[in-house]
Design an enzyme around this catalytic site. Structure first.
Site, PDB file in Angstrom:
ATOM      1  N   VAL A  79       0.845  -1.197   0.000  1.00  0.00           N
ATOM      2  CA  VAL A  79       0.000   0.000   0.000  1.00  0.00           C
ATOM      3  C   VAL A  79       0.881   1.248   0.000  1.00  0.00           C
ATOM      4  O   VAL A  79       0.521   2.274  -0.570  1.00  0.00           O
ATOM      5  CB  VAL A  79      -1.001  -0.007   1.181  1.00  0.00           C
ATOM      6  CG1 VAL A  79      -0.300   0.127   2.525  1.00  0.00           C
ATOM      7  CG2 VAL A  79      -2.026   1.099   1.037  1.00  0.00           C
ATOM      8  N   GLY A  80       2.059   1.140   0.607  1.00  0.00           N
ATOM      9  CA  GLY A  80       3.010   2.248   0.573  1.00  0.00           C
ATOM     10  C   GLY A  80       3.607   2.354  -0.830  1.00  0.00           C
ATOM     11  O   GLY A  80       3.883   1.335  -1.480  1.00  0.00           O
ATOM     12  N   GLY A 158      -5.744   7.022   8.320  1.00  0.00           N
ATOM     13  CA  GLY A 158      -6.365   6.523   7.107  1.00  0.00           C
ATOM     14  C   GLY A 158      -6.980   5.165   7.372  1.00  0.00           C
ATOM     15  O   GLY A 158      -7.531   4.915   8.452  1.00  0.00           O
ATOM     16  N   ARG A 159      -6.865   4.289   6.392  1.00  0.00           N
ATOM     17  CA  ARG A 159      -7.487   2.959   6.517  1.00  0.00           C
ATOM     18  C   ARG A 159      -6.982   2.224   7.755  1.00  0.00           C
ATOM     19  O   ARG A 159      -7.773   1.698   8.552  1.00  0.00           O
ATOM     20  CB  ARG A 159      -7.171   2.135   5.254  1.00  0.00           C
ATOM     21  CG  ARG A 159      -7.853   2.631   3.997  1.00  0.00           C
ATOM     22  CD  ARG A 159      -7.285   1.945   2.768  1.00  0.00           C
ATOM     23  NE  ARG A 159      -5.947   2.389   2.483  1.00  0.00           N
ATOM     24  CZ  ARG A 159      -5.623   3.241   1.494  1.00  0.00           C
ATOM     25  NH1 ARG A 159      -6.536   3.685   0.685  1.00  0.00           N
ATOM     26  NH2 ARG A 159      -4.365   3.623   1.311  1.00  0.00           N
ATOM     27  N   ARG A 242       6.573   3.766   8.085  1.00  0.00           N
ATOM     28  CA  ARG A 242       7.843   3.504   7.415  1.00  0.00           C
ATOM     29  C   ARG A 242       8.954   4.007   8.326  1.00  0.00           C
ATOM     30  O   ARG A 242       8.762   5.001   9.046  1.00  0.00           O
ATOM     31  CB  ARG A 242       7.930   4.250   6.070  1.00  0.00           C
ATOM     32  CG  ARG A 242       7.071   3.658   4.954  1.00  0.00           C
ATOM     33  CD  ARG A 242       7.673   2.362   4.388  1.00  0.00           C
ATOM     34  NE  ARG A 242       6.885   1.825   3.287  1.00  0.00           N
ATOM     35  CZ  ARG A 242       5.919   0.904   3.423  1.00  0.00           C
ATOM     36  NH1 ARG A 242       5.618   0.427   4.613  1.00  0.00           N
ATOM     37  NH2 ARG A 242       5.286   0.449   2.365  1.00  0.00           N
ATOM     38  N   HIS A 290       9.121  -5.774   9.960  1.00  0.00           N
ATOM     39  CA  HIS A 290       8.200  -5.305   8.913  1.00  0.00           C
ATOM     40  C   HIS A 290       7.209  -6.407   8.507  1.00  0.00           C
ATOM     41  O   HIS A 290       7.156  -6.841   7.351  1.00  0.00           O
ATOM     42  CB  HIS A 290       8.978  -4.799   7.684  1.00  0.00           C
ATOM     43  CG  HIS A 290       8.184  -3.848   6.845  1.00  0.00           C
ATOM     44  ND1 HIS A 290       8.743  -2.819   6.122  1.00  0.00           N
ATOM     45  CD2 HIS A 290       6.851  -3.774   6.613  1.00  0.00           C
ATOM     46  CE1 HIS A 290       7.796  -2.158   5.476  1.00  0.00           C
ATOM     47  NE2 HIS A 290       6.638  -2.725   5.757  1.00  0.00           N
TER      48      HIS A 290
HETATM   49  P1  NAP Z   1      -3.965   5.793   4.020  1.00  0.00           P
HETATM   50  O1  NAP Z   1      -5.348   5.292   4.161  1.00  0.00           O
HETATM   51  O2  NAP Z   1      -3.573   6.497   2.758  1.00  0.00           O
HETATM   52  O3  NAP Z   1      -3.646   6.738   5.282  1.00  0.00           O
HETATM   53  C1  NAP Z   1      -2.504   7.536   5.340  1.00  0.00           C
HETATM   54  C2  NAP Z   1      -2.718   8.583   6.394  1.00  0.00           C
HETATM   55  O4  NAP Z   1      -1.517   9.368   6.479  1.00  0.00           O
HETATM   56  C3  NAP Z   1      -3.871   9.562   6.063  1.00  0.00           C
HETATM   57  O5  NAP Z   1      -4.673   9.762   7.199  1.00  0.00           O
HETATM   58  C4  NAP Z   1      -3.126  10.849   5.707  1.00  0.00           C
HETATM   59  O6  NAP Z   1      -3.849  12.036   6.005  1.00  0.00           O
HETATM   60  C5  NAP Z   1      -1.925  10.724   6.629  1.00  0.00           C
HETATM   61  N1  NAP Z   1      -0.873  11.658   6.247  1.00  0.00           N
HETATM   62  C6  NAP Z   1      -0.244  11.803   5.061  1.00  0.00           C
HETATM   63  N2  NAP Z   1       0.594  12.850   5.115  1.00  0.00           N
HETATM   64  C7  NAP Z   1       0.483  13.380   6.356  1.00  0.00           C
HETATM   65  C8  NAP Z   1       1.066  14.479   7.024  1.00  0.00           C
HETATM   66  N3  NAP Z   1       1.944  15.282   6.398  1.00  0.00           N
HETATM   67  N4  NAP Z   1       0.701  14.739   8.296  1.00  0.00           N
HETATM   68  C9  NAP Z   1      -0.204  13.958   8.924  1.00  0.00           C
HETATM   69  N5  NAP Z   1      -0.805  12.890   8.358  1.00  0.00           N
HETATM   70  C10 NAP Z   1      -0.454  12.602   7.088  1.00  0.00           C
HETATM   71  O7  NAP Z   1      -2.907   4.617   4.160  1.00  0.00           O
HETATM   72  P2  NAP Z   1      -3.002   3.278   5.040  1.00  0.00           P
HETATM   73  O8  NAP Z   1      -3.534   2.173   4.200  1.00  0.00           O
HETATM   74  O9  NAP Z   1      -3.647   3.574   6.348  1.00  0.00           O
HETATM   75  O10 NAP Z   1      -1.437   3.002   5.248  1.00  0.00           O
HETATM   76  C11 NAP Z   1      -0.624   3.961   5.901  1.00  0.00           C
HETATM   77  C12 NAP Z   1       0.846   3.631   5.722  1.00  0.00           C
HETATM   78  O11 NAP Z   1       1.165   2.495   6.507  1.00  0.00           O
HETATM   79  C13 NAP Z   1       1.250   3.233   4.291  1.00  0.00           C
HETATM   80  O12 NAP Z   1       1.554   4.371   3.509  1.00  0.00           O
HETATM   81  C14 NAP Z   1       2.450   2.349   4.498  1.00  0.00           C
HETATM   82  O13 NAP Z   1       3.655   3.081   4.379  1.00  0.00           O
HETATM   83  C15 NAP Z   1       2.303   1.859   5.949  1.00  0.00           C
HETATM   84  N6  NAP Z   1       2.053   0.398   6.014  1.00  0.00           N
HETATM   85  C16 NAP Z   1       2.910  -0.370   6.722  1.00  0.00           C
HETATM   86  C17 NAP Z   1       2.698  -1.726   6.829  1.00  0.00           C
HETATM   87  C18 NAP Z   1       3.622  -2.605   7.610  1.00  0.00           C
HETATM   88  O14 NAP Z   1       3.790  -3.757   7.255  1.00  0.00           O
HETATM   89  N7  NAP Z   1       4.222  -2.110   8.681  1.00  0.00           N
HETATM   90  C19 NAP Z   1       1.600  -2.316   6.190  1.00  0.00           C
HETATM   91  C20 NAP Z   1       0.734  -1.501   5.483  1.00  0.00           C
HETATM   92  C21 NAP Z   1       0.967  -0.128   5.396  1.00  0.00           C
HETATM   93  P3  NAP Z   1      -5.228  12.379   5.224  1.00  0.00           P
HETATM   94  O15 NAP Z   1      -6.263  11.464   5.822  1.00  0.00           O
HETATM   95  O16 NAP Z   1      -5.486  13.804   5.554  1.00  0.00           O
HETATM   96  O17 NAP Z   1      -4.960  12.125   3.773  1.00  0.00           O
END
Ligand code: NAP
Length: 325
Positions: A79-80, A158-159, A242, A290
């Site tokens: 997703v990242g 987010g999600r 990340r 991770h």
């Molecule tokens: P998502 O639904 O796109 O949510 C991302 C969130 O980050 C949104 O709420 C967004 O704000 C916020 N954001 C972005 N820029 C920001 C900033 N400058 N200040 C404050 N908040 C900010 O993504 P998701 O599916 O929840 O996933 C989030 C991240 O988790 C991914 O991008 C990935 O890097 C990481 N991840 C890690 C794993 C792991 O294995 N550890 C697994 C999956 C994902 P808005 O709501 O205002 O847009």
């Protein structure tokens, strides 16, 4: 019969996804569990119509140019998307696919796991059992804070963040606060039963602070010395986003000086984390490799979605999960 597309798959992936790709494309694959070395990656992309990649593959402008003008789709099994130069893809009209939603629940589960592992000192406790330092039952030994009646803060909601809130409600958390990129509506706050706050307030009020944002220039190293010093000395920091959102040396210092109580991190810089990293010497830090999305079903679903994204993108059909450039 339509001519088959040529694609590169940069890693060993579940057969369910590989079979989809092989049925419709000429597949060149790095059939290995380790990252495709950059030399092979550079050779492998040449002349390909599509690339099936992972978060460990750096897909930059140079690589896109090496691939050639016929390249139409980059599909990542993540997703990242911080490993992909999205602007360069847009300039070249290359479509990008990713795998949101299907890994949300698994990653939220792991987040809860890290919250419990750090607050209830599970890893420290297991270590004590193995080392034979578990004496008689002691009233004050291995105690930690509880989620009940706590304030849990989210940087990024987010999600994954929203799903963590759902998973945490039964723990009796007192309040959820968050900071996102765009200000949320009152209706959003009411539905999710969480309150949007500024970054300062998030740092100062959270008993547990969860980083689950996207890695962007704005979030890079946002958790640094200044931020950790504003957090409560009793607070616990969790990062499942990340490694790049954290200035890691500052986190190490904050944990060593007990400026914050503990940290649970699933993502580091670099990955894998060298075994001599000071982070691994700290009792108050739990590091997982991770594995946020690492359930068998999730990884298969991610690979299948990434395969379908690639096939659809190549055939000018709507992708199931296009990343909007
Ligand atoms: P998502 O639904 O796109 O949510 C991302 C969130 O980050 C949104 O709420 C967004 O704000 C916020 N954001 C972005 N820029 C920001 C900033 N400058 N200040 C404050 N908040 C900010 O993504 P998701 O599916 O929840 O996933 C989030 C991240 O988790 C991914 O991008 C990935 O890097 C990481 N991840 C890690 C794993 C792991 O294995 N550890 C697994 C999956 C994902 P808005 O709501 O205002 O847009």
């Amino acid at each position: 019969m339509a001519e088959k597309f040529h694609i590169l798959v940069t890693r060993r992936i579940p057969n369910a996804a590989l079979n989809i790709l092989k049925e419709r494309c000429h597949v060149e694959q790095w059939d290995n569990d380790d990252v495709m070395p950059s030399k092979q990656l550079v050779e492998g992309v040449k002349g390909k119509d599509g690339i099936f990649c992972l978060l460990t593959d750096k897909i930059d402008a140079n690589l896109l140019d090496i691939a050639g003008k016929q390249l139409q789709v980059v599909s990542t099994m993540s997703v990242g998307v911080d490993h992909i130069d999205l602007a360069a893809c847009k300039e070249r009209a290359i479509k990008v696919g990713y795998t949101p939603n299907i890994l949300t629940s698994a990653t939220a589960e792991l987040t809860v796991g890290l919250l419990l592992a750090t607050s209830r000192r599970i890893v420290e406790g297991v270590q004590a059992v193995k080392e034979g330092t578990w004496g008689t039952w002691k009233g004050l030994w291995m105690c930690g804070p509880t989620l009940e009646d706590s304030t849990v803060g989210f940087f990024g909601l987010g999600r994954i963040g929203q799903t963590v809130i759902e998973r945490l409600r039964p723990f009796g958390v007192k309040s959820f606060i968050f900071k996102t990129s765009n200000k949320k509506t009152k209706e959003f706050e009411d539905i999710i039963q969480a309150r949007g706050v500024g970054f300062e307030e998030l740092l100062q009020k959270s008993d547990f602070l969860i980083s689950c944002c996207a890695l962007t220039p704005a979030t890079t190293h946002i958790f640094n010395k200044v931020a950790f010093q504003k957090m409560k000395s009793t607070s616990i920091f969790i990062n499942i986003a990340r490694g790049g959102v954290v200035q890691q040396d500052d986190l190490i210092e904050a944990l060593q000086k007990k400026e914050i109580r503990a940290a649970g991190i699933d993502v580091t810089t670099p990955e894998p984390l060298p075994v001599d990293s000071p982070l691994l010497k700290l009792d108050n830090c739990v590091v997982t490799p991770h594995i946020g999305s690492a359930t068998e079903t999730t990884r298969t679903n991610m690979a299948v979605l990434a395969a379908n994204n690639l096939i659809n993108g190549l055939n000018d059909m709507e992708m199931e999960a296009p990343y909007m450039l």
